[in-house]
Scaffold this active site. Structure first.
Site, mmCIF file in Angstrom:
data_model
loop_
_atom_site.group_PDB
_atom_site.id
_atom_site.type_symbol
_atom_site.label_atom_id
_atom_site.label_comp_id
_atom_site.label_asym_id
_atom_site.label_seq_id
_atom_site.Cartn_x
_atom_site.Cartn_y
_atom_site.Cartn_z
ATOM 1 N N HIS A 1 41.592 45.593 45.118
ATOM 2 C CA HIS A 1 40.944 46.592 45.959
ATOM 3 C C HIS A 1 41.310 46.321 47.418
ATOM 4 O O HIS A 1 41.705 45.204 47.773
ATOM 5 C CB HIS A 1 39.425 46.531 45.774
ATOM 6 C CG HIS A 1 38.969 46.966 44.412
ATOM 7 N ND1 HIS A 1 37.644 47.064 44.064
ATOM 8 C CD2 HIS A 1 39.668 47.346 43.308
ATOM 9 C CE1 HIS A 1 37.541 47.480 42.807
ATOM 10 N NE2 HIS A 1 38.751 47.653 42.326
ATOM 11 N N GLU B 1 39.591 45.732 50.035
ATOM 12 C CA GLU B 1 38.890 44.602 50.663
ATOM 13 C C GLU B 1 39.509 43.268 50.243
ATOM 14 O O GLU B 1 39.669 42.361 51.063
ATOM 15 C CB GLU B 1 37.410 44.584 50.261
ATOM 16 C CG GLU B 1 36.619 45.828 50.616
ATOM 17 C CD GLU B 1 36.585 46.842 49.479
ATOM 18 O OE1 GLU B 1 37.641 47.102 48.868
ATOM 19 O OE2 GLU B 1 35.503 47.387 49.202
ATOM 20 N N CYS C 1 32.583 47.706 45.902
ATOM 21 C CA CYS C 1 32.112 47.549 44.527
ATOM 22 C C CYS C 1 31.406 46.196 44.407
ATOM 23 O O CYS C 1 31.440 45.379 45.327
ATOM 24 C CB CYS C 1 33.270 47.649 43.535
ATOM 25 S SG CYS C 1 34.270 46.147 43.435
ATOM 26 N N CYS D 1 33.761 43.229 45.178
ATOM 27 C CA CYS D 1 34.124 43.071 46.589
ATOM 28 C C CYS D 1 32.906 42.681 47.427
ATOM 29 O O CYS D 1 33.005 41.864 48.338
ATOM 30 C CB CYS D 1 34.742 44.357 47.127
ATOM 31 S SG CYS D 1 36.349 44.707 46.403
#
Lengths: 164, 362
Positions: free
Chosen positions: A50, A52, A86, A89
Site C-alpha cells: 500500500h 503508506e 487500512c 497500515c
C-alpha cells in the site's frame, strides 16, 4: 494541508492509470514532503504494498543512508493519504509513532478506524483527521471499482460483479 | 532409607529445555490443535428480555400465533419458535419501549384487539438473543425455549478437540517444527547451546508458507524487525510468496521464496519435506491456454501459514489481504497479538476474507 492532499490525489490518479487501487500518500515533516508513493499491489503481486507501506520503506532507506534514528524521525511525520489507512497500515503507522494522519475518504472495507478501531490495542495513538477532499478521493475509487480488478482471478472478478 | 532426607528432585521447567529437544517435541507430540473461534462460540450466550403471554385456551394457539405473526412479527427473534406449551412470545421488551409508552397489557388490549381476551397472564422472560450455532448451545437454549436450529457438521468438528486426523496433525506439527528450525538456524549463528527460552522469551518469529494441495513449502521468512520496523516475518513471507509469482518488493530471500542456504539446512533436518510451488501462470497464459484461474497460485490463496508467534495487527491484516487459508501459531503474543490476545481479526465479520486460526501446539 490541501496542497499535500492534492499531491496525494495526483499519486492516486497515477495508480488508477496503472490499474492499481487508486490510493496515494505523502509523508510530511515541517511542511516539506519527505516521501511519496502510491499503491503498487498489482505490480509487485504483494497485497501489502500500500502507499503508506511504500512511504515507510523510503523513509527507512533515507534514515539508513543518512544515519538517522528512524524512530525519532517518524515522530515528526504527518501522513496525508487519500483513503483512510487500512488496519495493516494503521497498525504500522501506530508502531512507528507518527505524529498525525490526515485522510481523504473513509475506508469502509478495511479501515483501521472504521472497520476495526486499532487505537484500542495501542498505548500510542497518532492524531487522526478525516474528510479532507474526500469527494475527490472517493471519485477515484469509484472509477476503479467500475472496472474489475485486472489482477484478480477471472472467476472471482465475475463473482463479485454478479453480487453487486 | 537415606533418600528420605534428600529434597525432592525438581521437575525441569519447560523453559530449560534445549531448543533442539523442544523442536523434537513440537514435531512428535500427538496433541491435537484447537481452532481459535469467534466469541459467539466461546462466550456465554447473550439473552434478551421478551414479553411472553400465557394463553387461556390451548386450542386457540394456532389462531393466536397467526394474529401475532401478522401484528407483531418476531423480526430479530426469528430463531425462536413462537410458542412453547401454553405460552407465546409477544415481542421483545425493547421493541415495545420503542413503539409506545403503554404496558404490554394495554398494548395487547388496544392495539391487538383480536387477542384482548386470549391471555391468562403476561410475564417478562430472558431468551437467547441469537440463534444457536452448535448442538451444545441448542441444548442449553432448549431448556428455556424452543429454537430453530440447523446443525453444521463442519462447525461441530471445528469446535471440538479432534479436528485434525492423526496424519494431518503430523504434517501441521512438522511445518511448525520447521518454523522453529528457521529460528534455530539464524540464532545459532549468534549463540551456542540454544534453549527454548531463547525463542519463547524473545521477539523471534519465523513464518513457513505451505501449499497444502501439493504438500510443499512455498516460502520461508525470518523476522528482521531489528533492521526494518515493518519486516516482521509474516510481512516478509507475503513478499517471498510474491517472488514466487513474478513479483516481490523487498530485496531479500531467493526468487524461489526461500533463502538458498536456509533451504539446504532445512532439507538436511527434514528429509521428507518438499519445497516449491505450483507453476505460476500469468493471466495472459491462462487465457491463451484456456485454463481456469484456480490452476495458478494467486497471492496466498489456499496456503497454510505457520508462525512461531501469534502475528501482530499489521501482520494479521497483511495475511487477510494475502488471502491466506489457515494460520497456525505456537506462542501467544500477549502485547500485540491480533488473532487471539488483543482481538480476533479473522472473526471481524465485515472483512472480505476470513482464514481459520489454529494453536495449542504445546
Amino acid at each position: 494541508m490541501v496542497d499535500f492532499m492534492k499531491r496525494a490525489l495526483e499519486l492516486a490518479s497515477e495508480a488508477l492509470s496503472a490499474q492499481e487501487v487508486p490510493v496515494g500518500c505523502v509523508f510530511v515533516i515541517n511542511s516539506e514532503i519527505i516521501a511519496e508513493s502510491r499503491n503498487i499491489v498489482n505490480a509487485t503481486h504483494n497485497p501489502t504494498r500500500h502507499a503508506e507501506i511504500n512511504c515507510i520503506d523510503s523513509v527507512i532507506e533515507h534514515c539508513k543512508t543518512h544515519d538517522i534514528d528512524y524512530m525519532s524521525y517518524f515522530q515528526n511525520v504527518t501522513v496525508y493519504v487519500t483513503v483512510e489507512p487500512c488496519i495493516m497500515c494503521a497498525a504500522a503507522l501506530s508502531n512507528l509513532r507518527v505524529k498525525e494522519v490526515v485522510y481523504g475518504c473513509a475506508n469502509d472495507r478495511f479501515g483501521g478506524k472504521t472497520v476495526l478501531d486499532i487505537s484500542n490495542f495501542y498505548d500510542y495513538n497518532y492524531k487522526l483527521v478525516g474528510d479532507l477532499m474526500a469527494t475527490e478521493a472517493m471519485a477515484l475509487l469509484k472509477q476503479f471499482y467500475k472496472g474489475a480488478n485486472p489482477n484478480a482471478p477471472e472467476s472471482k472478478a465475475k463473482k463479485e460483479k454478479v453480487s453487486v | 532409607m537415606t533418600e528420605v532426607t534428600e529434597p525432592p528432585t525438581k521437575k525441569p521447567k519447560m523453559a530449560e529445555a534445549s531448543l533442539e529437544n523442544f523442536i523434537e517435541n513440537i514435531k512428535n507430540s500427538k496433541k491435537n490443535l484447537m481452532a481459535i473461534l469467534s466469541d459467539e462460540f466461546t462466550k456465554p450466550t447473550q439473552f434478551t428480555q421478551v414479553y411472553v403471554g400465557g394463553v387461556n385456551n390451548v386450542q386457540d394457539l394456532s389462531k393466536i400465533i397467526m394474529t401475532l405473526n401478522e401484528k407483531l412479527p418476531l423480526k430479530e427473534l426469528q430463531h425462536l419458535k413462537r410458542a412453547r406449551k401454553h405460552e407465546v412470545i409477544l415481542c421483545s421488551v425493547q421493541y415495545l419501549n420503542t413503539q409506545t409508552q403503554k404496558t404490554i397489557q394495554e398494548y395487547i388490549k388496544e392495539d391487538v384487539y383480536e387477542l384482548k381476551d386470549a391471555f391468562k397472564y403476561f410475564k417478562v422472560t430472558s431468551l437467547p438473543a441469537v440463534p444457536p450455532k452448535l448442538k451444545k448451545q441448542q441444548q442449553e437454549f432448549s431448556r428455556v425455549w424452543s429454537c430453530n436450529f440447523h446443525p453444521n457438521a463442519y462447525l461441530e468438528k471445528l469446535c471440538g478437540d479432534q479436528f485434525f486426523s492423526i496424519n494431518e496433525l503430523i504434517e501441521h506439527r512438522c511445518y511448525m517444527a520447521i518454523a522453529f528450525e528457521v529460528a534455530n538456524y539464524y540464532l545459532s549463528k549468534l549463540k551456542d547451546n540454544l534453549l527454548m527460552s531463547d525463542v519463547s522469551e524473545s521477539n523471534v518469529n519465523a513464518t513457513v508458507v505451505v501449499d497444502p494441495t501439493i504438500k510443499s513449502v512455498v516460502a520461508i521468512s525470518y523476522d528482521n524487525r531489528e533492521n526494518h520496523p515493518t519486516q516482521h516475518s509474516a510481512m516478509l513471507a507475503i513478499d517471498n510468496v510474491a517472488k514466487t509469482q513474478n513479483g516481490g518488493a523487498w530485496n531479500t530471500a531467493d526468487k524461489s521464496g526461500i533463502d538458498n542456504e536456509l533451504q539446504s539446512h532445512i532439507k538436511k533436518k527434514f528429509a521428507n519435506v518438499k519445497f516449491g510451488t505450483r507453476n505460476y501462470l500469468t493471466k495472459e497464459v491462462l487465457n491463451e491456454q484456456k485454463k481456469n484461474a484456480s490452476e495458478s497460485p494467486y497471492l496466498c490463496t489456499g496456503y497454510y501459514v505457520y508462525m512461531i508467534r501469534e502475528p501482530c495487527v499489521m501482520c494479521s491484516m497483511g495475511l487477510v489481504h494475502a488471502r491466506a487459508n489457515r494460520v497456525f501459531f505456537c506462542f501467544k503474543n500477549n502485547l500485540k497479538g491480533a488473532l487471539s490476545s488483543k482481538t480476533k481479526l479473522h472473526c471481524v465479520p465485515s472483512l472480505n476474507h476470513h482464514f481459520e486460526v489454529f494453536t495449542e501446539f504445546l
